[in-house]
Each structure stands twice: as C-alpha cells, then as structure tokens.
Design a protein around this motif. Structure first.
Motif, mmCIF file in Angstrom:
data_model
loop_
_atom_site.group_PDB
_atom_site.id
_atom_site.type_symbol
_atom_site.label_atom_id
_atom_site.label_comp_id
_atom_site.label_asym_id
_atom_site.label_seq_id
_atom_site.Cartn_x
_atom_site.Cartn_y
_atom_site.Cartn_z
ATOM 1 N N GLY A 188 9.140 37.236 31.881
ATOM 2 C CA GLY A 188 9.285 36.224 30.844
ATOM 3 C C GLY A 188 10.324 36.594 29.813
ATOM 4 N N ILE A 189 10.707 35.594 28.992
ATOM 5 C CA ILE A 189 11.633 35.788 27.867
ATOM 6 C C ILE A 189 10.967 35.254 26.603
ATOM 7 C CG2 ILE A 189 13.900 35.282 26.890
ATOM 8 C CD1 ILE A 189 14.947 34.743 29.646
ATOM 9 N N LYS A 190 11.051 36.034 25.524
ATOM 10 C CA LYS A 190 10.656 35.560 24.205
ATOM 11 C C LYS A 190 11.910 35.419 23.360
ATOM 12 C CE LYS A 190 7.707 36.512 20.221
ATOM 13 N NZ LYS A 190 6.722 37.445 19.595
ATOM 14 N N PHE A 191 12.160 34.207 22.840
ATOM 15 C CA PHE A 191 13.413 33.908 22.163
ATOM 16 C C PHE A 191 13.284 34.087 20.651
ATOM 17 C CE2 PHE A 191 14.003 31.372 26.054
ATOM 18 C CZ PHE A 191 15.232 31.883 26.452
ATOM 19 N N GLY A 192 14.374 34.579 20.055
ATOM 20 C CA GLY A 192 14.499 34.678 18.611
ATOM 21 C C GLY A 192 15.937 34.400 18.209
ATOM 22 N N ALA A 193 16.156 34.049 16.929
ATOM 23 C CA ALA A 193 17.499 33.761 16.432
ATOM 24 C C ALA A 193 17.647 34.329 15.028
ATOM 25 C CB ALA A 193 17.769 32.264 16.427
ATOM 26 N N GLY A 198 21.014 39.939 10.197
ATOM 27 C CA GLY A 198 19.642 40.149 10.610
ATOM 28 C C GLY A 198 18.648 39.176 10.036
ATOM 29 N N GLU A 199 19.085 38.268 9.160
ATOM 30 C CA GLU A 199 18.161 37.293 8.580
ATOM 31 C C GLU A 199 17.684 36.317 9.659
ATOM 32 O OE1 GLU A 199 18.120 33.672 5.270
ATOM 33 O OE2 GLU A 199 19.866 34.994 5.473
ATOM 34 N N ASP A 200 16.358 36.191 9.778
ATOM 35 C CA ASP A 200 15.785 35.303 10.783
ATOM 36 C C ASP A 200 16.124 33.843 10.482
ATOM 37 O OD1 ASP A 200 14.666 37.356 12.214
ATOM 38 O OD2 ASP A 200 12.721 37.246 11.180
ATOM 39 N N LEU A 201 16.261 33.061 11.541
ATOM 40 C CA LEU A 201 16.525 31.641 11.405
ATOM 41 C C LEU A 201 15.288 30.815 11.730
ATOM 42 C CD1 LEU A 201 20.112 31.402 12.946
ATOM 43 C CD2 LEU A 201 19.464 31.216 10.535
ATOM 44 N N ASP A 202 14.107 31.406 11.527
ATOM 45 C CA ASP A 202 12.869 30.663 11.755
ATOM 46 C C ASP A 202 12.816 29.465 10.811
ATOM 47 O OD1 ASP A 202 12.199 32.547 13.599
ATOM 48 O OD2 ASP A 202 10.856 33.670 12.266
ATOM 49 N N GLY A 203 12.431 28.324 11.352
ATOM 50 C CA GLY A 203 12.374 27.107 10.552
ATOM 51 C C GLY A 203 13.693 26.375 10.469
ATOM 52 N N THR A 266 10.920 40.107 28.182
ATOM 53 C CA THR A 266 12.196 40.438 27.551
ATOM 54 C C THR A 266 12.312 39.694 26.226
ATOM 55 O OG1 THR A 266 13.252 40.750 29.710
ATOM 56 C CG2 THR A 266 14.703 40.405 27.816
ATOM 57 N N GLU A 267 12.487 40.427 25.129
ATOM 58 C CA GLU A 267 12.669 39.799 23.822
ATOM 59 C C GLU A 267 14.161 39.666 23.556
ATOM 60 O OE1 GLU A 267 8.747 41.919 21.836
ATOM 61 O OE2 GLU A 267 10.285 41.010 20.554
ATOM 62 N N ALA A 268 14.640 38.428 23.481
ATOM 63 C CA ALA A 268 16.071 38.146 23.327
ATOM 64 C C ALA A 268 16.314 37.490 21.976
ATOM 65 C CB ALA A 268 16.546 37.223 24.448
ATOM 66 N N THR A 269 17.059 38.165 21.115
ATOM 67 C CA THR A 269 17.430 37.620 19.814
ATOM 68 C C THR A 269 18.915 37.265 19.835
ATOM 69 O OG1 THR A 269 15.759 38.935 18.653
ATOM 70 C CG2 THR A 269 17.554 38.045 17.341
ATOM 71 N N ILE A 270 19.221 36.006 19.542
ATOM 72 C CA ILE A 270 20.598 35.515 19.521
ATOM 73 C C ILE A 270 21.094 35.522 18.073
ATOM 74 C CG2 ILE A 270 22.132 33.602 20.079
ATOM 75 C CD1 ILE A 270 20.851 34.877 22.517
ATOM 76 N N PHE A 271 22.267 36.123 17.839
ATOM 77 C CA PHE A 271 22.836 36.207 16.494
ATOM 78 C C PHE A 271 23.909 35.136 16.328
ATOM 79 C CE2 PHE A 271 21.037 40.367 17.253
ATOM 80 C CZ PHE A 271 20.408 40.655 16.041
ATOM 81 N N HIS A 272 23.723 34.307 15.306
ATOM 82 C CA HIS A 272 24.669 33.219 15.026
ATOM 83 C C HIS A 272 25.561 33.575 13.836
ATOM 84 C CE1 HIS A 272 23.370 29.897 17.668
ATOM 85 N NE2 HIS A 272 22.172 30.461 17.598
ATOM 86 N N ASP A 340 31.605 30.642 5.823
ATOM 87 C CA ASP A 340 31.259 32.052 5.974
ATOM 88 C C ASP A 340 29.825 32.154 6.495
ATOM 89 O OD1 ASP A 340 33.705 33.074 4.922
ATOM 90 O OD2 ASP A 340 32.995 32.549 2.904
ATOM 91 N N PRO A 341 29.553 33.036 7.474
ATOM 92 C CA PRO A 341 28.212 33.119 8.082
ATOM 93 C C PRO A 341 27.111 33.340 7.045
ATOM 94 C CG PRO A 341 29.784 34.418 9.332
ATOM 95 C CD PRO A 341 30.491 33.993 8.089
ATOM 96 N N GLY A 342 26.092 32.487 7.100
ATOM 97 C CA GLY A 342 24.929 32.626 6.238
ATOM 98 C C GLY A 342 25.100 32.094 4.837
ATOM 99 N N GLU A 343 26.270 31.617 4.460
ATOM 100 C CA GLU A 343 26.505 31.124 3.095
ATOM 101 C C GLU A 343 26.484 29.592 3.095
ATOM 102 O OE1 GLU A 343 29.943 32.821 1.269
ATOM 103 O OE2 GLU A 343 29.372 34.890 1.780
ATOM 104 N N ASP A 344 25.275 29.032 2.979
ATOM 105 C CA ASP A 344 25.140 27.579 2.889
ATOM 106 C C ASP A 344 25.669 27.106 1.530
ATOM 107 O OD1 ASP A 344 23.839 27.970 5.272
ATOM 108 O OD2 ASP A 344 21.822 27.608 4.479
#
Length: 365
Positions: A188-193, A198-203, A266-272, A340-344
């Motif tokens: 299996g795969i467990k997805f994260g973003a 490293g700041e999570d994109l949960d939500g 497999t825990e897969a974290t995708i970095f945006h 710029d990444p992460g700067e809303d």
C-alpha cells in the motif's frame, strides 16, 4: 471289514464337510443381503461438516502456480490450505441439492508469509462461459474476510479484490470440498503533501492521482485511482506506479514514480513549490477591489496560465514569475508579480495613472 469301516468313515467325513459348507453359506447370506442397504443409505446422507481451518495455523507448501489473468508480476499464488474444510449443509437447500454441488472455501493474504486477511476483501465468482451479451456471468459474491461458496460442477473464475489490489484465478469445481488460499502479493501507499520547508498541506486543496507505468494505444497512462486526499491509504499490487499530485487546479503539479512492496506500507510525501495568490483591481494601493473585472494570468512567454472573472479571484500557482492582465470598462491593466513557495499573498493591480509603470501605461493605451 476294514474296507466297510473305511467306507463308513469316508461317508461320515463327507457329510460333515457338506454340513459345514451349508452352515457357512447360511452365515454369509445375511451380510451379502445387507450390504446394498448400507450403500444406498450413504447416497442420501451428506458428509459431516469439519471445522474451519485456523487462520493462524502454518500454511502448507504452496501448490503449483496458476495463470494470473490480470497478467501481473509476480503472479498470485492459488494453493491448497493445510486443513480441509466442509461448510455446514443448509437445511433449506435439501440433502439432494447439496450433494449435487461442490463446496469451496477461500482465504487470502498479502504475501506468502503474512496471516490471512480478516476484512476488506471482495470475492466475485464468474462463470467461465459468456452470456448472450458476450460478458462473463457473475455467479456469487462475498465481502469481508474468508468466504465459502457452493457451486455447480464446472469451471469458474475467482476475482479477489483488496482495495485496488486484485487477482483473478481459474478453478474447476466438482462435487467435492475444496479449500484454497489466494496470495495477492500486495502492499500500500499512504499519501502526504508538504511545502519545501516541511510545512504540511493538510486541509489545503491537494489531491493525488495514481497511474500505471504503461501507456495505452492513445499514448496515455492507465488510470488506477483519482482525487485521493492527503492521509489516504491505497492498497495496490506490488509494482511501480506513476503518481501525480496537484495543489490547486492550475499548474502546481508534482510527478513521481513510487514503488509498492508486497506486505509493506510506503509513506510517500510530495513536496510542492507553490503559493496561493489573490488578485485585486484597485484605484489606488490598499483600495477597494473593483467588481466586474476579467482576469488573465500569463507566463513570461505570454501563454495564458489561467483565466477568471470577479473582484477577488484566487489561485494556487507554482513558483515563478507571472503577469496579471485585468480588463475593466474597456480598459486593460497589467501587473508583473512573483510567486514564492509558501508565501500566500494578494497582488494589487492599480488603475491610477500616477502609479502605473511605463509597461502598464503601454498596456492601458
């Protein structure tokens, strides 16, 4: 005198032999007559049921592998279990009906060394022959862990599904009792973003699509699953998969090839590298947004990235440089901005001539 006594002795011995033979025939006769009655009685009574196999009992050596009709490697195993099992006969089916069918008991596990699965399985039994529509006929289904079926003698296809992990095997059913174990060779795969820091994109509006590695006749990858959210666990056959993660719906896309190992999660974290941008057309810096504005966001090469209409359109854009083109009341206004990444943040496009750059003046004219 001697001859007469000898003759008498011979006659007496012969009589004894004849009497012994007759007695032997009389003693054997009841057993010979009773034998057919016992045989006829066995035809009408089913075999007594045995207990189900213990799922924790050690498995026997795998039987000969059979063809996996899904054409996946490695091929799933379809082997006999160690303990035979006879499902209890149903009173509603009747004795004669039960004896005309074969009993099949099925279990499944992820790998050859893992314990049997107790939940999450879907079993489907298909007849090998097609119906009038050219499709396989669904004979029986079961959900949960282990499953038991009573089937008419014939050839069947057994489809085993555990999430998106699946296997199809062929079996010939007679009037006997069979127990089979399906080895899925799945993981299996467990997805994260997350953002690059490293700041999570949960939500956040993040989704994942899973594709196979091969391309179809149209040059496209086969879709396995779409629109999965962070934290999702997906069960898959052991293989390598192409995963596409989208942050928003514009151009913040990351692709990766992920390998699934049998029996492993497999825990897969995708970095945006992206950020949320809100556009505003204002008469002056910090002013109110002007309604009824049509927007186009352009790449540095002039290609349209996204379009929208409204006072506060917002998008998630991949890092880089863009141009915001605003049209209102017959006039056009242009503003260059950087993501710029992460700067809303908000990007203001002003209409005041005093604040327009030479580039904006040219666009307005």
């Amino acid at each position: 005198m001697v001859n007469q006594e000898t003759e008498k002795n011979r006659s007496g011995s012969l009589g004894k032999l004849l009497r012994a033979a007759v007695c032997g025939l009389l003693l054997a006769l009841p057993a010979t007559v009773a034998a057919p009655a016992v045989k006829a009685q066995n035809v009408d009574l089913p075999l007594p049921p045995a207990e189900k196999p213990d799922p924790n009992a050690p498995s026997s050596a795998a039987g000969k592998e059979i063809i996996n009709l899904l054409d996946r490697e490695p091929e799933p195993l379809f082997s006999d279990t160690l303990v035979p099992y006879a499902p209890a006969w149903s009173a509603s089916a009747g004795i004669s009906g039960g004896l005309q069918q074969g009993a099949l008991y099925l279990l499944a596990k992820l790998t050859a060394d893992s314990p049997p699965l107790n939940d999450g399985l879907i079993w489907r039994i298909y007849s090998e022959t097609t119906n009038a529509d050219g499709r396989l006929q669904l004979v029986a289904t079961s959900k949960g862990g282990d499953a038991e079926f009573r089937l008419d003698p014939g050839t069947y296809l057994i489809h085993t599904a555990y999430g998106h992990a699946q296997a199809t095997n062929r079996i010939v059913i007679g009037k006997e009792v069979q127990s089979k174990m399906v080895t899925l060779n799945a993981g299996g795969i467990k997805f994260g973003a997350a953002l690059k820091d490293g700041e999570d994109l949960d939500g956040k509006p993040v989704s994942f699509d899973i594709y196979g590695m091969d391309f179809n006749q149209r040059g496209e990858r086969n879709v396995i699953a779409r629109n999965l959210k962070p934290g999702s666990i997906v069960r898959l056959n052991a293989d390598t998969y192409h995963v596409v993660s989208n942050y928003g719906s514009v151009n913040a896309t990351v692709r990766a090839d992920i390998q699934v190992l049998p029996g492993k999660l497999t825990e897969a974290t995708i970095f945006h590298k992206a950020a949320g941008i809100t556009l505003k057309l204002v008469n002056e810096r910090g002013g109110e947004a002007i309604a009824n504005t049509t927007w186009s966001v352009l790449s540095p090469g002039g290609d349209v990235v996204v379009e929208a209409t409204g006072a506060f359109p917002d998008f998630v854009l991949a890092e880089g440089e863009y141009e915001a083109l605003a049209r209102n009341n017959g006039r056009t206004y242009l503003q260059t901005f950087t993501v710029d990444p992460g700067e809303d943040r908000e990007v203001e496009v002003v209409t005041s001539v005093s604040e327009l750059s030479p580039q904006q003046l040219d666009a307005s004219n």
